[in-house]
Design an enzyme around this catalytic site. Structure first.
Site, PDB file in Angstrom:
ATOM      1  N   ILE A  24       0.820  -1.205   0.000  1.00 50.41           N
ATOM      2  CA  ILE A  24       0.000   0.000   0.000  1.00 50.41           C
ATOM      3  C   ILE A  24       0.861   1.266   0.000  1.00 50.41           C
ATOM      4  O   ILE A  24       1.570   1.563   0.966  1.00 50.41           O
ATOM      5  CB  ILE A  24      -0.990  -0.002   1.205  1.00 50.41           C
ATOM      6  CG1 ILE A  24      -1.840  -1.294   1.178  1.00 50.41           C
ATOM      7  CG2 ILE A  24      -1.863   1.249   1.193  1.00 50.41           C
ATOM      8  CD1 ILE A  24      -2.567  -1.578  -0.129  1.00 50.41           C
ATOM      9  N   ILE A  33      24.658   4.528 -22.047  1.00 48.72           N
ATOM     10  CA  ILE A  33      25.337   5.697 -22.638  1.00 48.72           C
ATOM     11  C   ILE A  33      26.299   6.319 -21.621  1.00 48.72           C
ATOM     12  O   ILE A  33      27.384   6.771 -21.968  1.00 48.72           O
ATOM     13  CB  ILE A  33      24.295   6.726 -23.147  1.00 48.72           C
ATOM     14  CG1 ILE A  33      23.590   6.159 -24.384  1.00 48.72           C
ATOM     15  CG2 ILE A  33      24.933   8.081 -23.439  1.00 48.72           C
ATOM     16  CD1 ILE A  33      22.433   6.992 -24.909  1.00 48.72           C
ATOM     17  N   GLU A  39      -0.417  -0.678 -10.237  1.00 49.88           N
ATOM     18  CA  GLU A  39      -1.668  -0.250 -10.902  1.00 49.88           C
ATOM     19  C   GLU A  39      -1.960  -1.096 -12.153  1.00 49.88           C
ATOM     20  O   GLU A  39      -2.438  -0.609 -13.172  1.00 49.88           O
ATOM     21  CB  GLU A  39      -1.664   1.252 -11.178  1.00 49.88           C
ATOM     22  CG  GLU A  39      -1.658   2.009  -9.852  1.00 49.88           C
ATOM     23  CD  GLU A  39      -2.228   3.392  -9.889  1.00 49.88           C
ATOM     24  OE1 GLU A  39      -3.059   3.677 -10.764  1.00 49.88           O
ATOM     25  OE2 GLU A  39      -1.853   4.174  -9.008  1.00 49.88           O
TER      26      GLU A  39
END
Ligand code: CAA
Length: 382
Positions: A157, A337, A363
């Site tokens: 949570i 990079i 989600e």
């Protein structure tokens, strides 16, 4: 079609950018190392109206549109996506549900403080055995006079400790499956609620994540959000909007890493020239820029549809899927990079890479977004 932002949208983007580049950047590494909640930043961002960005001014929000929300979350996530997820969960997962389904009394008591940022909200759906398979809720809510008694455990949570208002999804009638699920507004300080230890996460370390245990927690029946049995639909509708927030967060992580990689490639020299002049690096940057723009357009389309009051569930799933995958790819290339510098904390890209990973998981995982999109395709062609 109009690809220009309004003056207000541009102003909100700039405000978020200035705050992120001037303030969040100062202590983001320290907060990541200590897994420290950004209390002072959340206070300041509340004063700027970000904690209630999507809430109507009638309920003390700033009432910005969802396009502005995408722009603001992108800018904040370029620097600190822990702050972005706290804003996103507060706006999209908790305030949205209260504004859409709440009674006037609930809005007065709970929505207004959330919109002002005086209190923080958390969304309690996931359980140890109900993550992707969200209908399998084991947390029960049993009616007892004017109250419901909650028992069960919620997992992963976001803002569990810092929040004081919980939106809890629980099973009121297991015999009805998902139609027996109900949403409750629960005050965190109610008796019978305890928190598990602070989760020691790979990334987004300064957002606080805990399990929450309900042991005969008593919740007034008047705190039901919507109606008994409506909880699963409320959770699904809420997540449709939440996914625009997380997609924008992933977009920001990707564009933050890309900006750092492009600047580094202009400064760093190897084999007698700036590394951006080497095709191996230049083509990586070209792909990054193209994929980031594609992710941004998907986010803006979903946001625009939401602002127009049109269906946007499939488009928000596409935005989240693509932006999260782009964030993982772009941050990995940004580390590449930077070479050895990319692998140390000071250059920020390793942190952005750790943060990107979570956007593929919470989600609704990337695979859940693929389920949502592919079911819509199946329906369309049937
Ligand atoms: N809007 C409205 N209703 C919806 C809906 C939507 N978007 N999606 C599904 N429903 C309804 C269906 O119509 C169905 O209702 P009926 O039986 O009345 O027709 C019901 O819900 C069940 O739907 P499905 O049969 O499609 O359900 P399913 O079990 O196959 O699963 C799923 C659907 C989309 C995969 C869903 O379980 C899901 O989204 N899972 C992922 C959960 C998730 O995202 N969890 C994230 C936790 S929150 C978090 O991470 C927050 C944080 O802190 C950052």
């Amino acid at each position: 079609m109009n690809f220009e932002y309004t003056e207000e949208q541009e102003m909100i983007r700039q405000t978020a950018r200035d705050y992120a580049q001037r303030e969040l950047i100062k202590d983001v590494l320290e907060r990541d190392a200590k897994a420290e909640f950004p209390t002072e930043h959340i206070k300041k961002l509340s004063e700027l109206g970000f904690m209630g960005m999507l809430v109507d001014p009638q309920y003390d929000g700033t009432g910005f549109d969802t396009v502005s929300y995408v722009l603001a979350l992108e800018e904040i996530s370029k620097v600190d996506s822990s702050v972005a997820v706290i804003i996103s969960v507060n706006n999209s997962l908790v305030a949205y549900g209260l504004e859409k389904y709440g009674t006037e009394e609930q809005k007065e008591t709970y929505l207004k403080p959330l919109a002002r940022g005086d209190q923080i909200g958390a969304f309690l759906l996931s359980e140890p055995e109900a993550g992707s398979d969200a209908t399998m809720q084991r947390t029960t809510a049993v009616k007892d006079g004017d109250y419901y008694i909650l028992n069960g455990v919620k997992n992963w949570i976001t803002s569990a400790n810092s929040a004081s208002i919980y939106l809890v999804i629980a099973q009121t009638d297991p015999s009805l499956g998902h139609k027996g699920i109900t949403a409750f507004i629960v005050e965190k300080n109610s008796p019978g609620i305890t928190l598990g230890p602070h989760e020691d996460k790979m990334g987004m370390r300064s957002s606080d994540t805990h399990s929450v245990m309900f042991n005969d927690a008593k919740v007034p029946a008047k705190n039901i959000l919507g109606e008994v049995g409506m909880g699963f639909k409320i959770a699904m509708k809420t997540l449709e909007g939440g996914r625009i927030g997380i997609a924008s967060q992933a977009l920001g992580i990707a564009s933050g890493a890309y900006e750092l990689a492009a600047k580094y490639a202009k400064e760093r020299k190897a084999f007698g020239k700036e590394i951006i002049k080497h095709q191996g690096v230049a083509f990586k940057l070209a792909d990054m820029a193209t994929e980031i723009d594609a992710a941004r357009f998907l986010c803006l389309r979903a946001a625009w549809l939401k602002d127009q009051g049109k269906p946007f569930g499939i488009e928000s799933a596409m935005a989240k899927l693509y932006a999260a995958e782009t964030a993982m790819k772009v941050t990995t290339e940004a580390v590449q990079i930077h070479g050895g510098y990319g692998y140390v904390k000071e250059y920020h890209v390793e942190r952005l890479m750790r943060e990107a990973k979570l956007t593929q998981i919470y989600e609704g995982t990337s695979e859940i977004q693929q389920i949502i999109i592919s079911r819509a395709i199946d329906e369309k062609f049937s």
